[in-house]
Write a protein that holds these residues in place. Structure first.
Motif, mmCIF file in Angstrom:
data_model
loop_
_atom_site.group_PDB
_atom_site.id
_atom_site.type_symbol
_atom_site.label_atom_id
_atom_site.label_comp_id
_atom_site.label_asym_id
_atom_site.label_seq_id
_atom_site.Cartn_x
_atom_site.Cartn_y
_atom_site.Cartn_z
ATOM 1 N N ALA A 119 0.526 -1.351 -0.019
ATOM 2 C CA ALA A 119 0.217 0.057 -0.490
ATOM 3 C C ALA A 119 0.838 1.361 0.357
ATOM 4 O O ALA A 119 0.527 2.372 0.135
ATOM 5 C CB ALA A 119 -0.968 0.355 0.995
ATOM 6 N N GLY B 23 0.109 -1.907 -6.377
ATOM 7 C CA GLY B 23 -0.761 -1.541 -4.994
ATOM 8 C C GLY B 23 -0.664 -0.316 -4.093
ATOM 9 O O GLY B 23 -1.546 -0.254 -2.933
ATOM 10 N N ARG C 200 -0.362 3.256 -2.959
ATOM 11 C CA ARG C 200 -1.910 3.932 -2.517
ATOM 12 C C ARG C 200 -1.633 5.278 -1.422
ATOM 13 O O ARG C 200 -2.303 5.792 -0.625
ATOM 14 C CB ARG C 200 -3.291 3.487 -2.420
ATOM 15 C CG ARG C 200 -3.304 2.483 -1.170
ATOM 16 C CD ARG C 200 -4.416 1.763 -1.290
ATOM 17 N NE ARG C 200 -4.981 0.896 -0.103
ATOM 18 C CZ ARG C 200 -4.122 -0.519 -0.619
ATOM 19 N NH1 ARG C 200 -3.340 -0.663 -1.085
ATOM 20 N NH2 ARG C 200 -4.201 -1.005 1.426
ATOM 21 N N ALA D 71 -2.709 1.149 -7.621
ATOM 22 C CA ALA D 71 -3.994 0.895 -6.949
ATOM 23 C C ALA D 71 -5.180 1.582 -7.968
ATOM 24 O O ALA D 71 -6.239 0.856 -8.324
ATOM 25 C CB ALA D 71 -4.177 0.705 -5.366
ATOM 26 N N TYR E 195 -7.271 -1.118 -9.844
ATOM 27 C CA TYR E 195 -8.139 -2.021 -8.834
ATOM 28 C C TYR E 195 -8.996 -2.716 -9.801
ATOM 29 O O TYR E 195 -9.581 -3.783 -9.622
ATOM 30 C CB TYR E 195 -8.369 -1.443 -7.975
ATOM 31 C CG TYR E 195 -10.073 -0.337 -8.716
ATOM 32 C CD1 TYR E 195 -11.248 -0.434 -8.302
ATOM 33 C CD2 TYR E 195 -9.495 1.214 -9.057
ATOM 34 C CE1 TYR E 195 -12.426 0.500 -8.624
ATOM 35 C CE2 TYR E 195 -10.595 1.604 -9.684
ATOM 36 C CZ TYR E 195 -11.323 1.226 -8.889
ATOM 37 O OH TYR E 195 -12.961 2.527 -9.715
ATOM 38 N N VAL F 262 -1.332 -4.576 0.815
ATOM 39 C CA VAL F 262 -1.593 -4.205 -0.118
ATOM 40 C C VAL F 262 -3.262 -4.638 -0.242
ATOM 41 O O VAL F 262 -3.591 -4.253 -1.302
ATOM 42 C CB VAL F 262 -0.843 -5.123 -1.584
ATOM 43 C CG1 VAL F 262 -0.918 -6.294 -1.628
ATOM 44 C CG2 VAL F 262 -0.614 -4.859 -2.520
ATOM 45 N N GLU G 29 -7.405 -4.724 -0.068
ATOM 46 C CA GLU G 29 -8.342 -3.945 0.545
ATOM 47 C C GLU G 29 -8.699 -4.181 1.975
ATOM 48 O O GLU G 29 -8.280 -5.398 2.631
ATOM 49 C CB GLU G 29 -8.574 -4.424 -0.036
ATOM 50 C CG GLU G 29 -10.794 -3.711 0.181
ATOM 51 C CD GLU G 29 -10.622 -2.247 0.577
ATOM 52 O OE1 GLU G 29 -10.823 -1.809 1.202
ATOM 53 O OE2 GLU G 29 -10.112 -1.630 -0.899
ATOM 54 N N GLY H 27 -7.534 -0.689 -1.087
ATOM 55 C CA GLY H 27 -7.137 -1.921 -1.608
ATOM 56 C C GLY H 27 -6.624 -2.829 -3.134
ATOM 57 O O GLY H 27 -8.127 -2.693 -3.208
ATOM 58 N N LEU H 28 -6.002 -3.166 -3.019
ATOM 59 C CA LEU H 28 -6.202 -4.907 -4.056
ATOM 60 C C LEU H 28 -7.636 -5.876 -3.707
ATOM 61 O O LEU H 28 -7.198 -6.126 -2.634
ATOM 62 C CB LEU H 28 -4.483 -5.324 -4.714
ATOM 63 C CG LEU H 28 -4.147 -4.163 -5.699
ATOM 64 C CD1 LEU H 28 -3.394 -4.570 -6.066
ATOM 65 C CD2 LEU H 28 -5.002 -3.409 -6.647
#
Length: 198
Positions: free
Chosen positions: A49, A81, A83, A101, A105, A130, A132, A146-147
């Motif tokens: 992240a 990823g 953010r 991200a 996404y 990384v 969600e 997140g991913l």
């Protein structure tokens, strides 16, 4: 001191495939240093992240916020990823090698480009933030946006199919006794990566 100890210990095991599990992300630097002594040309794939590219954080060059600054002194890095980027690291980031991200996404068009930016040999480092936060709330520095699970697996499977993976680590899980799901997610991620590899 800890980074050097990890480097020395890792060198004893590099004839085999090494998986390193840790809390604080700075452990990555030690294993990357050890790999550099055996492999001239490789890159690091970071799923995270955060950019983790500050030269120093709280006075130290060896910590979770500076780990990629140290790794970039050793080899190229592709970041996926991300953010969260601190103001002081924005100027030092190689923006052509970062996949934010917010840009990836909801589709997979970026995967081929990210894979192609990696060298033939790759070390993978995965910071659990990384993902969600609804999937992975158990991290020290959670970031929304997140991913997803299947997106990350699809990407990693492509990387493993196209590249030679030297080693990988999974870091920054911060277990919560009241929510075991993130613990299982981390364990299953390691299991899936080993399954793809072997």
């Amino acid at each position: 001191w800890v980074v050097g100890k990890i480097e020395n210990e890792a060198q004893k095991h590099l004839k085999k495939f090494v998986v390193m599990l840790g809390g604080e992300h700075s452990i990555t630097t030690g294993l990357v240093r050890a790999l550099k002594k055996r492999h001239f040309d490789f890159s690091v794939l970071q799923l995270d992240a955060h950019a983790d590219s500050r030269d120093r954080y709280k006075g130290s060059p060896y910590n979770h916020a500076s780990v990629m600054a140290r790794v970039k002194e050793i080899c190229p890095v592709v970041q996926v990823g991300v953010r969260s980027v601190a103001e002081e690291e924005a100027l030092s980031i190689h923006w052509e090698n970062i996949f934010l991200a917010k840009d990836i996404y909801d589709h997979d068009d970026w995967i081929k480009e990210a894979v192609n930016k990696l060298r033939e040999k790759v070390y993978i480092t995965i910071d659990m933030d990384v993902f969600e936060t609804s999937l992975m709330p158990s991290t020290g520095t959670p970031e929304p946006g997140g991913l997803g699970w299947y997106q990350v697996l699809k990407f990693l499977k492509q990387v493993i199919e196209k590249k030679k993976i030297l080693a990988f680590d999974v870091v920054e899980l911060c277990p919560n006794k009241n929510n075991k799901s993130p613990d299982f997610l981390a364990a299953k991620l390691i299991y899936k990566l080993l399954s793809y590899l072997y």
